[in-house]
Design a protein around this motif. Structure first.
Motif: not given
Length: 359
Positions: A294-302
């Motif tokens: 899979x791919x990285x997603x913007x989790x809102x944790x930095x």
């Protein structure tokens, strides 16, 4: 190689090989040699190292294709039944977690490829199942061999030496793992904390200065509570990759999509949207094959390395023993796609691993 075991002996000199040339593909070599592409891939994947596995085609770095012996050289032990064998699953397509017989040593290799070059760390880690309770939580003991090799040699810088020496305080490490094979807690924090005094004294015998004092202060802060130690150890690549929680229920299509976190940055979780897929049949070597991609997603944790806007790929492949459902080898890669790519690879392989014959 640094741990001379059966799993590490090079295949050169033991098998016939084909030198892969520029422009070669699996199909072109199949035509050149007059051997079916599926047979070339099957035999090569039995004996190659994890990074050299052939999937759809050759990987760019592949130098040698491992070939089966001539027909006159084939013994009964080389004969492998090509009839597919289905993976045996539990209720609701659950991949069983049955680690009670697990008491094995593994070769671990971490490779970091970045703008400043390539760093390789190698070590040996043992995993032993100890007990389970009525709530299906499992207790494991993790041990690490004393020698660590960084770029092919024992650490010779102060910081590498400090890190290696300090890590000794952790072992033996006892951890709690849930019924899905996911690591969730540390069991023996008090025991680890009690070992620190001896390790600290040994460090101060060899090192001194302000840097050492700050390093010791940081370690003592980490060991202060089980919560702080757990947060620090969540960045341990082996624990996160090996106890990744892959023993879950799959769909009738043997796959599902779910978010997965992995510590690409120290004490910072990178969140990926991952496709989890298990092959319905054992592979050519008799293993259960599980892949996470899979791919990285913007989790809102930095921000991940300050590069959250770039594409970051996650790809892990697990090879499990078809009888015990325990990991025999695995490969996990994370790539940050930029002008100068950054790549982290974790390879785990069972030591003294014997090739098995599929019946």
């Amino acid at each position: 190689m640094y741990y001379i075991e059966e799993a590490e002996v090079s295949y050169h000199g033991k098998h016939r090989t084909y030198k892969v040339k520029k422009g070669d593909t699996l199909e072109s070599v199949s035509l050149e040699l007059g051997i079916a592409a599926s047979e070339l891939r099957r035999y090569h994947n039995i004996y190659c190292d994890i990074p050299d596995l052939i999937e759809a085609d050759f990987k760019r770095h592949l130098e040698f294709l491992i070939l089966a012996p001539e027909k006159s050289e084939i013994s009964k032990t080389d004969i492998i039944d090509e009839k597919p064998r289905e993976v045996s699953l539990g209720k609701n397509y659950r991949l069983p977690f049955t680690p009670k017989q697990l008491d094995q040593s593994y070769k671990i290799k971490y490779t970091y490829e970045g703008e400043d070059g390539i760093d390789v760390t190698e070590m040996q880690i043992s995993v032993k199942w100890i007990a389970a309770d009525k709530n299906k939580f499992h207790l494991f003991e993790i041990n690490r061999a004393p020698d660590i090799y960084i770029n092919g040699k024992i650490p010779d810088t102060m910081m590498d030496g400090l890190a290696a020496k300090t890590a000794e305080v952790l072992y033996p490490l006892k951890i709690v793992v849930d019924e899905f094979g996911k690591w969730i807690d540390i069991y023996n924090h008090a025991e680890i904390e009690s070992r620190w005094g001896k390790i600290k004294s040994e460090i101060l015998e060899y090192y001194e200065g302000e840097v050492v004092e700050k390093y010791i202060e940081h370690v003592e802060c980490t060991l202060e509570s089980s919560e702080r130690l757990l947060i620090s150890l969540r960045s341990d690549y082996f624990l996160r990759a090996f106890f990744n929680g892959i023993h879950v229920g799959y769909t009738a299509d043997y796959e599902f999509e779910r978010e997965l976190s992995f510590p690409l940055q120290k004490e910072t979780e990178a969140v990926f949207k991952v496709q989890h897929k298990m092959a319905p049949n054992l592979d050519d070597t008799g293993y259960i094959r599980v892949q996470q991609k899979g791919n990285y997603i913007d989790s809102g944790f930095g921000f991940l390395y300050g590069n959250a806007h770039l594409k970051v790929n996650y790809n892990a492949v697990y090879f499990l023993n078809s009888d015990t459902y325990t990991i025999e080898k695995m490969n996990l890669e994370c790539n940050i796609e930029k002008v100068q790519p950054i790549k982290t690879t974790i390879e785990i392989e069972l030591l003294k691993m014997k090739r098995r014959i599929t019946n």
